[in-house]
Design a protein around this motif. Sequence first.
Motif, PDB file in Angstrom:
ATOM      1  N   UNK A 227       8.174   1.785 -14.134  1.00 18.01           N
ATOM      2  CA  UNK A 227       8.024   3.055 -13.422  1.00 18.01           C
ATOM      3  C   UNK A 227       6.561   3.520 -13.426  1.00 18.01           C
ATOM      4  N   UNK A 228       5.892   3.367 -14.573  1.00 12.90           N
ATOM      5  CA  UNK A 228       4.512   3.838 -14.686  1.00 12.90           C
ATOM      6  C   UNK A 228       3.598   3.102 -13.713  1.00 12.90           C
ATOM      7  N   UNK A 229       3.767   1.791 -13.591  1.00 14.57           N
ATOM      8  CA  UNK A 229       2.939   1.022 -12.663  1.00 14.57           C
ATOM      9  C   UNK A 229       3.197   1.464 -11.232  1.00 14.57           C
ATOM     10  N   UNK A 230       4.483   1.564 -10.866  1.00 17.98           N
ATOM     11  CA  UNK A 230       4.812   1.985  -9.503  1.00 17.98           C
ATOM     12  C   UNK A 230       4.308   3.398  -9.214  1.00 17.98           C
ATOM     13  N   UNK A 231       4.506   4.331 -10.153  1.00 16.23           N
ATOM     14  CA  UNK A 231       4.078   5.710  -9.939  1.00 16.23           C
ATOM     15  C   UNK A 231       2.561   5.797  -9.787  1.00 16.23           C
ATOM     16  N   UNK A 232       1.846   5.000 -10.588  1.00  9.88           N
ATOM     17  CA  UNK A 232       0.391   5.021 -10.487  1.00  9.88           C
ATOM     18  C   UNK A 232      -0.100   4.524  -9.137  1.00  9.88           C
ATOM     19  N   UNK A 233       0.496   3.437  -8.661  1.00  9.32           N
ATOM     20  CA  UNK A 233       0.090   2.893  -7.361  1.00  9.32           C
ATOM     21  C   UNK A 233       0.466   3.846  -6.233  1.00  9.32           C
ATOM     22  N   UNK A 234       1.661   4.451  -6.328  1.00  5.92           N
ATOM     23  CA  UNK A 234       2.091   5.402  -5.293  1.00  5.92           C
ATOM     24  C   UNK A 234       1.138   6.594  -5.239  1.00  5.92           C
ATOM     25  N   UNK A 235       0.770   7.142  -6.396  1.00  7.43           N
ATOM     26  CA  UNK A 235      -0.142   8.294  -6.420  1.00  7.43           C
ATOM     27  C   UNK A 235      -1.489   7.930  -5.811  1.00  7.43           C
ATOM     28  N   UNK A 267       9.805  12.010  -1.160  1.00  3.87           N
ATOM     29  CA  UNK A 267       8.972  12.523  -2.239  1.00  3.87           C
ATOM     30  C   UNK A 267       8.612  11.359  -3.172  1.00  3.87           C
ATOM     31  N   UNK A 268       7.852  11.642  -4.226  1.00  3.99           N
ATOM     32  CA  UNK A 268       7.333  10.573  -5.077  1.00  3.99           C
ATOM     33  C   UNK A 268       8.455   9.774  -5.752  1.00  3.99           C
ATOM     34  N   UNK A 269       9.490  10.479  -6.216  1.00  3.50           N
ATOM     35  CA  UNK A 269      10.606   9.774  -6.868  1.00  3.50           C
ATOM     36  C   UNK A 269      11.361   8.912  -5.870  1.00  3.50           C
ATOM     37  N   UNK A 270      11.597   9.437  -4.668  1.00  3.73           N
ATOM     38  CA  UNK A 270      12.290   8.650  -3.645  1.00  3.73           C
ATOM     39  C   UNK A 270      11.478   7.429  -3.244  1.00  3.73           C
ATOM     40  N   UNK A 271      10.160   7.577  -3.177  1.00  4.93           N
ATOM     41  CA  UNK A 271       9.309   6.431  -2.862  1.00  4.93           C
ATOM     42  C   UNK A 271       9.451   5.354  -3.927  1.00  4.93           C
ATOM     43  N   UNK A 272       9.406   5.779  -5.189  1.00  2.00           N
ATOM     44  CA  UNK A 272       9.557   4.792  -6.259  1.00  2.00           C
ATOM     45  C   UNK A 272      10.917   4.101  -6.181  1.00  2.00           C
ATOM     46  N   UNK A 273      11.964   4.852  -5.894  1.00  2.00           N
ATOM     47  CA  UNK A 273      13.297   4.245  -5.781  1.00  2.00           C
ATOM     48  C   UNK A 273      13.320   3.173  -4.695  1.00  2.00           C
ATOM     49  N   UNK A 274      12.708   3.456  -3.544  1.00  2.61           N
ATOM     50  CA  UNK A 274      12.684   2.462  -2.465  1.00  2.61           C
ATOM     51  C   UNK A 274      11.864   1.245  -2.876  1.00  2.61           C
ATOM     52  N   UNK A 275      10.735   1.482  -3.507  1.00  4.90           N
ATOM     53  CA  UNK A 275       9.869   0.371  -3.923  1.00  4.90           C
ATOM     54  C   UNK A 275      10.601  -0.544  -4.898  1.00  4.90           C
ATOM     55  N   UNK A 276      11.294   0.044  -5.870  1.00 10.64           N
ATOM     56  CA  UNK A 276      12.003  -0.771  -6.858  1.00 10.64           C
ATOM     57  C   UNK A 276      13.086  -1.621  -6.199  1.00 10.64           C
ATOM     58  N   UNK A 277      13.824  -1.047  -5.258  1.00 11.92           N
ATOM     59  CA  UNK A 277      14.864  -1.802  -4.573  1.00 11.92           C
ATOM     60  C   UNK A 277      14.248  -2.898  -3.719  1.00 11.92           C
ATOM     61  N   UNK A 278      13.149  -2.588  -3.014  1.00 13.49           N
ATOM     62  CA  UNK A 278      12.509  -3.616  -2.197  1.00 13.49           C
ATOM     63  C   UNK A 278      11.963  -4.744  -3.061  1.00 13.49           C
ATOM     64  N   UNK A 279      11.425  -4.410  -4.228  1.00  7.29           N
ATOM     65  CA  UNK A 279      10.935  -5.456  -5.130  1.00  7.29           C
ATOM     66  C   UNK A 279      12.064  -6.361  -5.588  1.00  7.29           C
ATOM     67  N   UNK A 280      13.190  -5.753  -5.970  1.00  4.08           N
ATOM     68  CA  UNK A 280      14.335  -6.540  -6.430  1.00  4.08           C
ATOM     69  C   UNK A 280      14.899  -7.385  -5.299  1.00  4.08           C
ATOM     70  N   UNK A 281      15.322  -6.718  -4.219  1.00  7.88           N
ATOM     71  CA  UNK A 281      15.981  -7.436  -3.131  1.00  7.88           C
ATOM     72  C   UNK A 281      15.015  -8.334  -2.386  1.00  7.88           C
TER      73      UNK A 281
END
Length: 470
Positions: A227-235, A267-281
């Motif tokens: 989460x920290x890596x994704x949040x940092x890149x998103x910010x 928002x930032x949390x929704x962006x992270x959620x999409x990124x995590x799913x795209x990374x997995x799938x």
Amino acid sequence: MASAQAARTGTSGGGRRGTEIPRLEGAPLLGSLADLKSDALGTYQRARHLHGDVVRITAGPPGLRTELHCVFSAEGAQQVLASQAANFRKDNALYQEVRVALGNGLLTSQDEDYLRQRRLVQPLFTKRRVDGYAEAVATETASALDAWDATPDGVVDVAQEMTALALRAVSRILFGADVDATADVVDRCFPVITAYAMRRGYSPVNLPRTWPTPGNKRAAASMDELYAVCDGIIAERRRITGAGEGDGQDLLSLLATASSADDGEFDATELRDQVLIFLLAGHETTATSLAFSLHLLARHPDLQDRARAEIAAVLGDRTPGAADLDRLPYLSQVLKEAMRLYPAAPVLGRRSVAAAEVDGHTIPAGADVIVAPWVTHRHPAYWPDPERFDPDRFTPEAEAARPRYAWLPFGGGPRACIGQHFSMLESVIALAMLLRAYEFEAVDTEISVVAGITLLTTGPARCRIRRLRA
């Protein structure tokens, strides 16, 4: 009995309306729990062989027992995933665990949340937009080939290598220049997180996540790091976008600026959620398709030569691009046949809202429902000699003659994978470059697999590689 006989003769296993759903016999106390834990895919296969296309499987001790209603026919899969999709929701225990671990992205969201996310994301997955990712795929494939050239004519584990390649490709497409900052973290953290979600999703009893058990602590640490890596890149990406810097063409930048008058923006949390799913799938599914395509061709040198001849005739020495997807039909057939035998999503779970008729049987309200592409893809009614690797099953004529849901590696209905075209584009480009450069010979003739959130190998998938061109 009629259902079992129909299954053995390759005809539809659907029962007459109102007939009782047959049950796979299990142990007196725990039902089929041990079988599902040791070999879930084999257990589903056995259930269809013995009892037909709709089968109940019970697992767990009395009082904590789960009953799975398994649907194996193409017709039944279409009813659950498409024509009656509103009645079969992602409400089962595994999806609840995946939501906690990876957020409420496109894979796990429901109802208005899902529709809003899909509307915001859909413009980023048009054919024209996805075709623009071809260069990034070719770049990462060329880098993988450069690494192989350091040890020519060696042995590689294609499952490991294709996972690394697909992860770097999707990370480059998502994050652009930040690929190196994410790939290592994802590679280290995702297996811990997904294994944790699987264990909890299939366990009849779970300890609270806040208890300081070793498993809870490992999973929490992995989630925090990812989460920290994704949040940092998103910010940082939002700062760059707001300042008008950068080209804004990586997928994260496009997600960050996706908006509409009706749906707002992420928002930032929704962006992270999409990124995590795209990374997995986006990496595990493509990696599975590529790895098994290579391994199956390595076991069938005549078909490997046929694929390579098509590549040579179409591409020559040039780098493949998006336009070549339609120019390499046999290579696409190879990939589709590999996805038939080894679907990246071998099991799909749902829970029924109300009682419903599926393939001639009544599934009760509140039932846990399993659609198993692994089994449907081996159903003798649709696939003669189903264990044989035969890419000619996917000529246009052969595809048109089969039920639509006999082949469903991307799911189906309103929840079908939004990245289907991207997966095929990435796989064809990478496979073309790999086969043009190297000849593959199987070292491990069989690969053992298990059903996780995606299909996972449990042993090596080694091939001996020999350089063919400079």
